[in-house]
Write a protein that holds these residues in place. Structure first.
Motif, PDB file in Angstrom:
ATOM      1  N   HIS A  59      22.340 -76.936  70.781  1.00  0.00           N
ATOM      2  CA  HIS A  59      23.524 -77.583  70.210  1.00  0.00           C
ATOM      3  C   HIS A  59      23.155 -78.601  69.130  1.00  0.00           C
ATOM      4  N   LEU A  60      21.866 -78.788  68.907  1.00  0.00           N
ATOM      5  CA  LEU A  60      21.422 -79.728  67.877  1.00  0.00           C
ATOM      6  C   LEU A  60      21.442 -79.066  66.501  1.00  0.00           C
ATOM      7  N   SER A  61      21.385 -79.876  65.492  1.00  0.00           N
ATOM      8  CA  SER A  61      21.246 -79.358  64.136  1.00  0.00           C
ATOM      9  C   SER A  61      19.849 -78.786  63.960  1.00  0.00           C
ATOM     10  N   PRO A  62      19.604 -77.976  62.941  1.00  0.00           N
ATOM     11  CA  PRO A  62      18.232 -77.497  62.702  1.00  0.00           C
ATOM     12  C   PRO A  62      17.220 -78.629  62.609  1.00  0.00           C
ATOM     13  N   LEU A  63      17.618 -79.750  62.018  1.00  0.00           N
ATOM     14  CA  LEU A  63      16.705 -80.885  61.929  1.00  0.00           C
ATOM     15  C   LEU A  63      16.443 -81.482  63.308  1.00  0.00           C
ATOM     16  N   GLY A  64      17.480 -81.539  64.142  1.00  0.00           N
ATOM     17  CA  GLY A  64      17.297 -82.043  65.501  1.00  0.00           C
ATOM     18  C   GLY A  64      16.377 -81.158  66.311  1.00  0.00           C
ATOM     19  N   LYS A  65      16.520 -79.830  66.165  1.00  0.00           N
ATOM     20  CA  LYS A  65      15.618 -78.899  66.839  1.00  0.00           C
ATOM     21  C   LYS A  65      14.191 -79.082  66.343  1.00  0.00           C
ATOM     22  N   HIS A  66      14.080 -79.341  65.062  1.00  0.00           N
ATOM     23  CA  HIS A  66      12.764 -79.571  64.462  1.00  0.00           C
ATOM     24  C   HIS A  66      12.051 -80.721  65.159  1.00  0.00           C
ATOM     25  N   TYR A  67      12.741 -81.840  65.354  1.00  0.00           N
ATOM     26  CA  TYR A  67      12.118 -82.997  65.989  1.00  0.00           C
ATOM     27  C   TYR A  67      11.872 -82.751  67.480  1.00  0.00           C
ATOM     28  N   LEU A  68      12.752 -82.025  68.128  1.00  0.00           N
ATOM     29  CA  LEU A  68      12.552 -81.712  69.548  1.00  0.00           C
ATOM     30  C   LEU A  68      11.276 -80.898  69.750  1.00  0.00           C
ATOM     31  N   LEU A  69      11.045 -79.906  68.890  1.00  0.00           N
ATOM     32  CA  LEU A  69       9.844 -79.087  68.995  1.00  0.00           C
ATOM     33  C   LEU A  69       8.596 -79.884  68.626  1.00  0.00           C
ATOM     34  N   ARG A  70       8.733 -80.842  67.749  1.00  0.00           N
ATOM     35  CA  ARG A  70       7.597 -81.722  67.448  1.00  0.00           C
ATOM     36  C   ARG A  70       7.223 -82.559  68.664  1.00  0.00           C
ATOM     37  N   PHE A  71       8.226 -83.086  69.359  1.00  0.00           N
ATOM     38  CA  PHE A  71       7.953 -83.862  70.578  1.00  0.00           C
ATOM     39  C   PHE A  71       7.275 -82.997  71.638  1.00  0.00           C
ATOM     40  N   ALA A  72       7.616 -81.711  71.677  1.00  0.00           N
ATOM     41  CA  ALA A  72       7.037 -80.820  72.682  1.00  0.00           C
ATOM     42  C   ALA A  72       5.543 -80.637  72.498  1.00  0.00           C
ATOM     43  N   ALA A  73       5.018 -80.925  71.312  1.00  0.00           N
ATOM     44  CA  ALA A  73       3.585 -80.774  71.053  1.00  0.00           C
ATOM     45  C   ALA A  73       2.770 -81.961  71.561  1.00  0.00           C
ATOM     46  N   ILE A  74       3.415 -83.099  71.760  1.00  0.00           N
ATOM     47  CA  ILE A  74       2.688 -84.320  72.114  1.00  0.00           C
ATOM     48  C   ILE A  74       1.886 -84.194  73.408  1.00  0.00           C
ATOM     49  N   PRO A  75       2.432 -83.590  74.493  1.00  0.00           N
ATOM     50  CA  PRO A  75       1.633 -83.482  75.727  1.00  0.00           C
ATOM     51  C   PRO A  75       0.306 -82.752  75.532  1.00  0.00           C
ATOM     52  N   PHE A  76       0.263 -81.803  74.626  1.00  0.00           N
ATOM     53  CA  PHE A  76      -0.994 -81.090  74.385  1.00  0.00           C
ATOM     54  C   PHE A  76      -2.014 -81.988  73.696  1.00  0.00           C
ATOM     55  N   GLY A  77      -1.542 -82.905  72.850  1.00  0.00           N
ATOM     56  CA  GLY A  77      -2.441 -83.885  72.257  1.00  0.00           C
ATOM     57  C   GLY A  77      -2.997 -84.826  73.310  1.00  0.00           C
ATOM     58  N   ILE A  78      -2.136 -85.273  74.231  1.00  0.00           N
ATOM     59  CA  ILE A  78      -2.581 -86.145  75.327  1.00  0.00           C
ATOM     60  C   ILE A  78      -3.591 -85.413  76.198  1.00  0.00           C
ATOM     61  N   LEU A  79      -3.315 -84.137  76.487  1.00  0.00           N
ATOM     62  CA  LEU A  79      -4.240 -83.354  77.293  1.00  0.00           C
ATOM     63  C   LEU A  79      -5.600 -83.227  76.613  1.00  0.00           C
ATOM     64  N   THR A  80      -5.613 -83.062  75.310  1.00  0.00           N
ATOM     65  CA  THR A  80      -6.873 -82.975  74.566  1.00  0.00           C
ATOM     66  C   THR A  80      -7.686 -84.258  74.723  1.00  0.00           C
ATOM     67  N   ILE A  81      -7.022 -85.395  74.679  1.00  0.00           N
ATOM     68  CA  ILE A  81      -7.717 -86.677  74.847  1.00  0.00           C
ATOM     69  C   ILE A  81      -8.277 -86.808  76.253  1.00  0.00           C
ATOM     70  N   THR A 101     -15.334 -94.511  74.432  1.00  0.00           N
ATOM     71  CA  THR A 101     -15.328 -94.287  72.983  1.00  0.00           C
ATOM     72  C   THR A 101     -15.027 -92.841  72.597  1.00  0.00           C
ATOM     73  N   VAL A 102     -15.506 -91.873  73.369  1.00  0.00           N
ATOM     74  CA  VAL A 102     -15.268 -90.474  73.006  1.00  0.00           C
ATOM     75  C   VAL A 102     -13.768 -90.150  72.965  1.00  0.00           C
ATOM     76  N   PRO A 103     -13.000 -90.423  74.026  1.00  0.00           N
ATOM     77  CA  PRO A 103     -11.558 -90.133  73.923  1.00  0.00           C
ATOM     78  C   PRO A 103     -10.839 -90.981  72.881  1.00  0.00           C
ATOM     79  N   VAL A 104     -11.323 -92.206  72.650  1.00  0.00           N
ATOM     80  CA  VAL A 104     -10.702 -93.046  71.621  1.00  0.00           C
ATOM     81  C   VAL A 104     -10.911 -92.432  70.236  1.00  0.00           C
ATOM     82  N   VAL A 105     -12.137 -91.971  69.974  1.00  0.00           N
ATOM     83  CA  VAL A 105     -12.420 -91.329  68.685  1.00  0.00           C
ATOM     84  C   VAL A 105     -11.560 -90.084  68.509  1.00  0.00           C
ATOM     85  N   VAL A 106     -11.422 -89.299  69.581  1.00  0.00           N
ATOM     86  CA  VAL A 106     -10.582 -88.107  69.503  1.00  0.00           C
ATOM     87  C   VAL A 106      -9.126 -88.493  69.259  1.00  0.00           C
TER      88      VAL A 106
END
Length: 205
Positions: A59-81, A101-106
């Motif tokens: 029900h969001l605008s295309p731009l709203g969907k865009h930001y929602l899908l961007r937020f969905a990527a964040i957990p994978f970044g946290i998992l990488t750290i 230091t290793v996770p901080v650098v990542v």
């Protein structure tokens, strides 16, 4: 909607999204119907995983969907750290400095934070490759086994379903089992590596 995966030769980005072309890295200003669907050359796992998020924001605008899908990527970044931390602790269990230091650098590596905030399969591939590296370090530390071969095969298969560049891990897998398998029969090592490869192919299939 058409019951098949998109193809690069036939499919194009929907014209209704043309006004949002400035948000897309791959949109070429060749006209609203002539831009190839670049993601058609990528494996489907990431895009299939994003479907529930897309549906949740229908029900969001295309731009709203865009930001929602961007937020969905964040957990994978946290998992990488977190996996970077786990890798440092496994290799240097008594070094508290590297554990920090290793996770901080990542975390502050610009490309990682960038990939973790866009609509792209790269950050998922990075997280899966990080998991695979952790498994290979355990193989080197504790020795090869069929149980570890199964885990490596699953990680490799999921990585290949996310991005084909994960195939660069194949020489690392073979090298890790060979280096850690001193004293084991070649036939046993070969069966372990083949087990990992067969499971990866089963996941991809």
């Amino acid at each position: 909607r058409e019951g098949r995966l998109p193809t690069l030769a036939v499919d194009r980005l929907p014209g209704r999204f043309y006004e949002y072309r400035s948000y897309a890295l791959q949109w070429r200003d060749l006209g609203q119907w002539t831009t190839p669907l670049y993601t058609a050359v990528h494996p489907p796992l990431y895009y299939a995983a994003m479907v529930p998020f897309y549906d949740a924001g229908r029900h969001l605008s295309p731009l709203g969907k865009h930001y929602l899908l961007r937020f969905a990527a964040i957990p994978f970044g946290i998992l990488t750290i977190l996996l970077a931390y786990r890798l440092a602790r496994t290799i240097f269990p008594d070094d508290g400095f590297l554990a920090v230091t290793v996770p901080v650098v990542v975390a502050f590596q610009p490309q990682v934070s960038y990939e973790a905030a866009i609509i792209n399969n790269d950050i998922v591939a990075i997280a899966l490759f990080s998991w695979l590296l952790n498994l290979l370090v355990l193989v080197l530390r504790d020795g090869p086994s069929f149980g570890r071969a199964v885990m490596v095969g699953c990680a490799l298969g999921l990585g290949l379903l996310t991005k084909t560049t994960t195939a660069t891990a194949v020489p690392l897998i073979v090298g890790a089992f060979w280096a850690a398998g001193a004293g084991l029969a070649w036939s046993r090592l070969a069966r372990m590596v083949l087990t990992a490869g067969a499971l990866a192919l089963m996941v991809v299939a």
